[in-house]
Scaffold this active site. Structure first.
Site, PDB file in Angstrom:
ATOM      1  N   GLU A   1       0.815  -1.213   0.000  1.00 58.15           N
ATOM      2  CA  GLU A   1       0.000   0.000   0.000  1.00 58.15           C
ATOM      3  C   GLU A   1       0.849   1.262   0.000  1.00 58.15           C
ATOM      4  O   GLU A   1       0.513   2.246  -0.648  1.00 58.15           O
ATOM      5  CB  GLU A   1      -0.964   0.006   1.190  1.00 58.15           C
ATOM      6  CG  GLU A   1      -2.139  -0.961   1.048  1.00 58.15           C
ATOM      7  CD  GLU A   1      -2.968  -0.706  -0.214  1.00 58.15           C
ATOM      8  OE1 GLU A   1      -2.971   0.439  -0.696  1.00 58.15           O
ATOM      9  OE2 GLU A   1      -3.582  -1.655  -0.721  1.00 58.15           O
TER      10      GLU A   1
ATOM     11  N   TYR B   1      -6.795   6.657   3.905  1.00 54.02           N
ATOM     12  CA  TYR B   1      -6.900   5.636   2.854  1.00 54.02           C
ATOM     13  C   TYR B   1      -6.108   4.382   3.217  1.00 54.02           C
ATOM     14  O   TYR B   1      -6.621   3.254   3.197  1.00 54.02           O
ATOM     15  CB  TYR B   1      -6.414   6.164   1.491  1.00 54.02           C
ATOM     16  CG  TYR B   1      -6.082   5.000   0.589  1.00 54.02           C
ATOM     17  CD1 TYR B   1      -7.101   4.276  -0.016  1.00 54.02           C
ATOM     18  CD2 TYR B   1      -4.772   4.541   0.451  1.00 54.02           C
ATOM     19  CE1 TYR B   1      -6.820   3.140  -0.767  1.00 54.02           C
ATOM     20  CE2 TYR B   1      -4.480   3.420  -0.300  1.00 54.02           C
ATOM     21  CZ  TYR B   1      -5.506   2.728  -0.904  1.00 54.02           C
ATOM     22  OH  TYR B   1      -5.238   1.598  -1.613  1.00 54.02           O
TER      23      TYR B   1
ATOM     24  N   ASP C   1      -9.672   5.983  -2.417  1.00 56.59           N
ATOM     25  CA  ASP C   1      -8.512   6.491  -3.138  1.00 56.59           C
ATOM     26  C   ASP C   1      -8.987   7.117  -4.445  1.00 56.59           C
ATOM     27  O   ASP C   1     -10.182   7.288  -4.666  1.00 56.59           O
ATOM     28  CB  ASP C   1      -7.530   5.349  -3.413  1.00 56.59           C
ATOM     29  CG  ASP C   1      -8.114   4.350  -4.398  1.00 56.59           C
ATOM     30  OD1 ASP C   1      -9.360   4.261  -4.487  1.00 56.59           O
ATOM     31  OD2 ASP C   1      -7.340   3.679  -5.094  1.00 56.59           O
TER      32      ASP C   1
END
Length: 374
Positions: free
Chosen positions: A40, A123, A141
């Site tokens: 991520e 996020y 996102d």
DNA sequence: AAGGCGTGGCC
DNA sequence: TGGCCAAGCCT
């Protein structure tokens, strides 16, 4: 017949889509929270294809969270070299060390706890919590924003709009898969410029597709003007064939990476000789008898918010270096292998290549070599 | 709270 | 080619 997006229908369609067409990515092999986390961070503002080799190398080098906790900043910056936004790497290391030392070595599943860690915002916290732990959270996102904006034909959805629509549609039984399905959809089908609506499982529910407004959804923000600067660069090569490099400051642009010494060309020094000033500060006399000055082609480096034009001067053959160039001042002399192990921004790698080509052209050895002569 | 923060690919 | 864009975060 297009209809308003329905929770159950979109969930079923997205689930089918993800099972049939979801991408096979290295960080989807399992739900290891550490790997989800690393992926991520790397994926922030960065394309999947770019991330894949970096992720694989990273996991090979640091298979577990505890392995990374023991790493030093220079090593991880070197692994991150070329990926950009280097504060991500430094924050990841800091955050991992906090988890290792103060959270029992386990990645928290609580999104609020995740958010306290450097580099993890709303996020990323939701992405990790949903994908690794199955927490029922939508990871909002750019992809989800674009998909929702089109599904509901909202030109500029507010953060609250996005939250409410995402929460409405989220599959709380498989939140991680739902989030990743939307990301795949947004990255491969519901793309910004030329969405491939014929391939979209949600076309029949999409209000923008119905009205033909897809490419205008969501509206894009006005772009910032990029600044342009000229950077005078001195590439000094000593008698050992080593390059003189300095470490950049620990904050700001390209923090902690290495570069050739230089100075920004400003209104103040444009009339003087910036190369000479830089060299003087390094203890190098450009006017020495044996000193050879080789101007290299200027090189334009475009960063997200800045365009840098480098004006490199290759300096060889000088015979004295003052005391000011020492390791404790953040400088080093680096030959072949040493240069390879220092984290260099892409622009500096291009300068290095230019310098080596110029040295090759003059048949000058730039790597430390074993002398065969007595 | 708007701007700083990288890089490569695309047309 | 130059501008736009890509799974944001931090201050």
């Amino acid at each position: 017949m297009a209809r308003i997006p329905d929770q159950k229908i979109t969930q079923d369609l997205l689930r089918d889509y993800y099972e049939a067409r979801g991408r096979d990515l290295p960080w989807r092999e399992n739900r290891d929270p550490y790997k989800v986390w690393v992926s991520e961070i790397m994926l922030q503002q960065t394309r999947v294809e770019t991330v894949i080799p970096y992720f694989n190398t990273w996991i090979e080098r640091f298979p577990k969270l505890s392995d990374l906790a023991d790493a030093d900043e220079e090593s991880i910056l070197h692994l991150w070299q070329g990926l950009g936004y280097y504060s991500r790497a430094r924050n990841l290391l800091k955050a991992i060390q906090i988890v290792d030392e103060h959270m029992g070595g386990s990645v928290p599943r609580d999104p609020m706890k995740l958010r306290t860690l450097p580099g993890i915002g709303e996020y990323t916290a939701n992405a990790i919590a949903s994908i690794a732990f199955g927490e029922p959270l939508a990871a909002i996102d750019g992809n989800l924003r674009r998909v929702l904006s089109r599904l509901f034909d909202l030109p500029d959805p507010s953060s609250a709009d996005l939250k409410s629509k995402a929460t409405l549609l989220l599959d709380i039984e498989r939140p991680g898969d739902w989030n990743q399905a939307v990301m795949d959809l947004g990255a491969t089908v519901c793309t910004p410029r030329t969405p491939d609506c014929g391939e979209c499982p949600l076309e029949n529910q999409c209000q923008s597709a119905k009205k033909g407004t897809q490419v205008q959804r969501p509206i894009s923000k006005p772009k910032l003007r990029t600044r342009s600067v000229i950077q005078t660069v001195v590439i000094a090569v000593n008698s050992e064939g080593e390059f003189l490099l300095r470490k950049r400051p620990t904050e700001g642009l390209l923090a902690g990476l290495w570069e050739f010494p230089g100075t920004e060309l400003t209104g103040n020094n444009v009339e003087t000789s910036p190369h000479e000033d830089v060299a003087k500060n390094l203890g190098i006399d450009l006017t020495g008898d044996k000193t050879e000055l080789i101007p290299l082609n200027s090189l334009v480096d475009k960063l997200s918010h800045l365009t840098v034009t480098y004006q490199p001067l290759l300096v060889i053959g000088f015979d004295s270096i003052s005391h000011c160039v020492t390791p404790d001042r953040g400088y080093c002399w680096a030959g072949g292998d040493a240069v390879k192990n220092l984290p260099l921004p892409v622009g500096q790698q291009k300068l290095l290549k230019l310098a080596r080509e110029a040295l090759d052209a003059k048949n000058i050895q730039y790597r430390p070599s074993v002398s065969m002569s007595g």
